[in-house]
Design a protein around this motif. Structure first.
Motif, PDB file in Angstrom:
ATOM      1  N   ASN A 166       0.865  -1.175   0.000  1.00  0.00           N
ATOM      2  CA  ASN A 166       0.000   0.000   0.000  1.00  0.00           C
ATOM      3  C   ASN A 166       0.902   1.226   0.000  1.00  0.00           C
ATOM      4  O   ASN A 166       1.741   1.391   0.902  1.00  0.00           O
ATOM      5  CB  ASN A 166      -0.886   0.012   1.251  1.00  0.00           C
ATOM      6  N   SER A 167       0.751   2.073  -0.992  1.00  0.00           N
ATOM      7  CA  SER A 167       1.664   3.204  -1.116  1.00  0.00           C
ATOM      8  C   SER A 167       0.910   4.459  -1.525  1.00  0.00           C
ATOM      9  O   SER A 167      -0.168   4.405  -2.122  1.00  0.00           O
ATOM     10  CB  SER A 167       2.754   2.905  -2.154  1.00  0.00           C
ATOM     11  N   VAL A 168       1.487   5.617  -1.205  1.00  0.00           N
ATOM     12  CA  VAL A 168       0.918   6.899  -1.594  1.00  0.00           C
ATOM     13  C   VAL A 168       2.065   7.897  -1.737  1.00  0.00           C
ATOM     14  O   VAL A 168       3.038   7.862  -0.969  1.00  0.00           O
ATOM     15  CB  VAL A 168      -0.121   7.398  -0.559  1.00  0.00           C
ATOM     16  N   GLY A 169       1.990   8.747  -2.738  1.00  0.00           N
ATOM     17  CA  GLY A 169       3.061   9.707  -2.975  1.00  0.00           C
ATOM     18  C   GLY A 169       2.635  10.796  -3.932  1.00  0.00           C
ATOM     19  O   GLY A 169       1.485  10.860  -4.373  1.00  0.00           O
ATOM     20  N   ALA A 170       3.587  11.661  -4.252  1.00  0.00           N
ATOM     21  CA  ALA A 170       3.342  12.793  -5.148  1.00  0.00           C
ATOM     22  C   ALA A 170       4.149  12.633  -6.424  1.00  0.00           C
ATOM     23  O   ALA A 170       5.274  12.134  -6.401  1.00  0.00           O
ATOM     24  CB  ALA A 170       3.713  14.103  -4.457  1.00  0.00           C
ATOM     25  N   LYS A 171       3.551  13.062  -7.527  1.00  0.00           N
ATOM     26  CA  LYS A 171       4.258  13.121  -8.804  1.00  0.00           C
ATOM     27  C   LYS A 171       4.337  14.577  -9.239  1.00  0.00           C
ATOM     28  O   LYS A 171       3.324  15.250  -9.349  1.00  0.00           O
ATOM     29  CB  LYS A 171       3.552  12.285  -9.876  1.00  0.00           C
ATOM     30  N   PHE A 172       5.565  15.041  -9.472  1.00  0.00           N
ATOM     31  CA  PHE A 172       5.777  16.413  -9.902  1.00  0.00           C
ATOM     32  C   PHE A 172       5.842  16.451 -11.428  1.00  0.00           C
ATOM     33  O   PHE A 172       6.714  15.823 -12.034  1.00  0.00           O
ATOM     34  CB  PHE A 172       7.074  16.972  -9.319  1.00  0.00           C
TER      35      PHE A 172
END
Length: 730
Positions: free
Chosen positions: A302-308
């Motif tokens: 389970n993962s969560v993050g930001a893409k610039f």
């Protein structure tokens, strides 16, 4: 002629409308009209962060290859020079926050190749060759990567350079009082002509929960707030969560789906057992995406993050017949990217603690500056629709509430026991939605200036405030006198950007329209402006004479709110994107639901916890609900204000106008319901200026909200009731 979806107040959003860039011709010289002149405040300065200076890293390592880089009383930042991965250790608990999959988790993974090495990398980089549209991937395990570490005052920096594609960048990692700050300075990015940087996912697996992790959830800023629990409690829906912050970029025509509530706050988080983090996109939020995945999508974690995003993808037209091809924008978006990770433990390791941490951050950085005052009574949020342009007879206007009728309604509510109220008058301009000027011009069928002044004076005498609703962002090119070529935004290809006949004003025009309207409203004693668009979308403008990036548009909208506050006293927005919160004093239509086609399985009041006590808000009108009782109770549970959108005349008056989305609005029909709901909301008056300090589910269908002054509100959806009590007694 189809009705524009963003006009439908049941949708309340613009982020999901499929927009196509039409129009032809190059840039037309700006009109001499005062609306098109530059704004009267200094332009936003692009002050890019300097690169941190430091020395080479040559410290001693432990037996597992870890080197201590920085210590505080709460945390220890460690780096593995061999693998390039780093971790933050919680001193009190010994819990280790990592940005990669460990050996035990990797042994359970089924993916291979780049998908597998992504799990061990602190970044995922997308690029393309200049002549191709295909997205290609690089990560920190690439054999063509050169890596150089250096120490800094508060952490370390790592410079990455891919020798084969000649794309390089720096990631700076700092240990802070709250946890971690990660920066990608735009000055560090280098690229050659043949290869172009598209995006960088920063720490895509920070805090990711493996199959052996304690029970917890991913937090995503969907609607008012959404949770994706693990271990997985239901069948997976869709392809994971992936949304652009503040909605997709209109001028790229790159909107994949319709009717999506845009992300209004640039945050995300993760909870594992008694530990959690909230990540805040501090800089670069306007061109970032938030992504979350559950096991079986990209890994078993389970993962969560930001893409610039540094380059937008769009359709380049090849001919007037409409033939096109997908390409990336040529010029890279120049923005520093800064992420703050606030680490939480114990009682704070939940969505309430995440929201409180984000609220503190917004207050500390002065991105929320308003503070509500104690109130003896909860203010009713009443919108009165004056009428609107006729759909089939565009030269006409059908009145639904004249100024005299508005006075009669507000006087009647005062006599009936409504002690506090904010009245928003909508569609007051001549011809309503099809206003020719978008400036101050009263619709004659509503009454004259004397009638307006009498209504405002009467409302003030009753202790009420009066706001005028204004749309200074979009207009119909078929009716407005302002030429889209001179006043409208331009697409990435330089052509006027329209959707059918509708176009969007370049931000300086919106600002100058606002100033003109404010000057007129001030003479009538109007208390503020409720904006219909600036809180729910931003966009670029590729006009070569007045180029705006998304952050420039947000900057101008912020000044519009400040101008209204200074001259009239109060300002409001719809939806409430984070860039408006510095000056907005009220939000209409804060989302009261999540997007149901993602993996979001539970809704929580994250946004209300951030806002309550500082900025008031409504969550939809009482006469425009899909589920009347449930949505009423949710407004109680989430600390919203009572709200109605009404007319004096029968709703039939609006059915063939541009305000067609209201299906039942006649005041005489709704008066008793208004008074009953107002009486119910009045029980929460003492919490009006208080922060929400607690929220939990006590049993299935029963939720409890706790305020700073000890007021406790328990909502029971099983028997459709609620009770209000003070801590320590009824």
């Amino acid at each position: 002629m189809g009705k524009p979806l963003w006009k439908n107040r049941n949708l309340g959003i613009v982020g999901g409308v499929l927009l196509i860039a039409l129009g032809a011709g190059g840039y037309a010289a700006a009109s001499s009209d005062s609306l098109s002149v530059k704004v009267d405040f200094p332009p936003r300065e692009s002050r890019f962060l300097p690169l941190s200076t430091g020395s080479s890293l040559q410290p001693a390592s432990d037996a597992n290859g870890w080197t201590v880089i920085k210590r505080t009383q709460r945390y220890v930042l460690q780096l593995n020079l061999e693998t390039g991965n780093f971790a933050v250790k919680d001193v009190a608990t010994g819990f280790m926050w990592t940005a990669f999959a460990g050996a035990s988790q990797l042994s359970k993974e089924k993916v291979s190749g780049t998908l597998r090495t992504n799990l061990e990398s602190p970044f995922i980089l997308e690029y393309s060759e200049s002549s191709a549209i295909q997205r290609k991937i690089k990560n920190a395990k690439d054999s063509n990567l050169n890596v150089a570490f250096s120490s800094t005052d508060s952490g370390f920096a790592v410079d990455y350079m891919f020798n084969d594609i000649q794309i390089g960048f720096r990631m700076e990692v700092d240990l802070t009082e709250y946890g971690l700050k990660v920066t990608i300075p735009v000055k560090s990015i280098s690229e050659k002509e043949k290869f172009k940087l598209i995006s960088i996912q920063s720490l895509p697996f920070f805090g990711a929960a493996g199959s052996d992790a304690e029970a917890g959830y991913i937090f995503v800023p969907d609607g008012p707030g959404g949770l994706i629990r693990f271990p997985q409690e239901r069948e997976r829906v869709g392809k994971g969560y992936e949304q652009p912050v503040y909605g997709a970029e209109l001028t790229s025509g790159n909107i994949p789906e319709t009717n999506i509530m845009p992300v209004m706050m640039p945050v995300f988080g993760m909870k594992q057992g008694n530990h959690a983090f909230i990540a805040i996109i501090d800089q670069g939020d306007q061109t970032s995406w938030i992504q979350a995945a559950t096991p079986g999508l990209v890994s078993e974690m389970n993962s969560v993050g930001a893409k610039f995003v540094y380059r937008e993808e769009y359709d380049r037209r090849l001919s007037l017949s409409g033939k096109s091809m997908r390409v990336f924008q040529e010029k890279m978006t120049a923005q520093d990217r800064v992420m703050e990770y606030h680490l939480l433990s114990g009682e704070q390791a939940n969505y309430v603690g995440m929201a409180q941490a984000y609220r503190d951050y917004m207050l500390d950085t002065k991105r929320i500056t308003n503070k509500l005052s104690p109130a003896a009574h909860v203010p009713l949020d009443l919108t009165l629709i004056g009428g609107d342009s006729d759909w089939f007879n565009n030269s006409g206007y059908t009145p639904a509430t004249t100024f005299q009728q508005a006075r009669d309604i507000t006087d009647d509510l005062k006599k009936s026991g409504v002690s506090a109220m904010n009245v928003t008058f909508e569609q007051w301009q001549e011809k309503g939605s099809l206003s020719k000027t978008k400036t101050f011009s009263l619709e004659p069928k509503l009454g004259g200036e004397a009638d307006l002044k009498a209504f405002v004076d009467s409302a003030h005498g009753n202790g009420y405030k009066v706001l005028f609703k204004s749309d200074v962002v979009e207009a119909s090119s078929e009716f407005v006198k302002h030429s889209p070529k001179s006043f409208g935004i331009r697409s990435i290809e330089g052509s006027v950007f329209t959707d059918d006949e509708w176009f969007w004003f370049t931000p300086n025009v919106s600002y100058n329209l606002t100033k003109q309207i404010v000057g007129k409203l001030k003479g009538f004693g109007i208390d503020g402006i409720q904006f219909s668009n600036i809180g729910q979308l931003i966009f670029r403008d590729y006009n070569p004479k007045l180029t705006y990036q998304r952050e420039d548009s947000a900057y101008v909208y912020q000044h519009m709110l400040e101008e209204v506050n200074k001259e009239l006293g109060t300002s409001g927005v719809s939806l409430g994107n984070a860039y408006t919160l510095q000056s907005a004093k009220h939000i209409q239509n804060l989302p009261n639901d999540v997007n149901h086609f993602y993996d979001v399985g539970e809704m929580v009041p994250f946004a209300p916890i951030v806002l309550h006590g500082n900025i008031s808000y409504t969550m939809g009108s009482g006469n425009i609900r899909n589920n009347a009782q449930e949505e009423f109770l949710r407004a109680i549970e989430y600390g919203a204000l009572p709200s109605f959108t009404l007319t004096a005349e029968s709703t039939r008056a609006l059915l063939e106008t541009y305000s067609w989305g209201v299906y039942s609005s006649r005041y005489a029909s709704w008066k008793d319901q208004v008074l009953e709901e107002y009486r119910q909301f009045e029980q929460l008056a003492s919490a009006y200026d208080q922060p929400i300090i607690g929220h939990r589910q006590t049993q299935k269908g029963v939720f409890e909200t706790l305020y700073g002054n000890g007021l406790r509100v328990t909502v029971d959806y099983n028997n459709l009731s609620f009770r209000v009590e003070k801590e320590g007694g009824a």
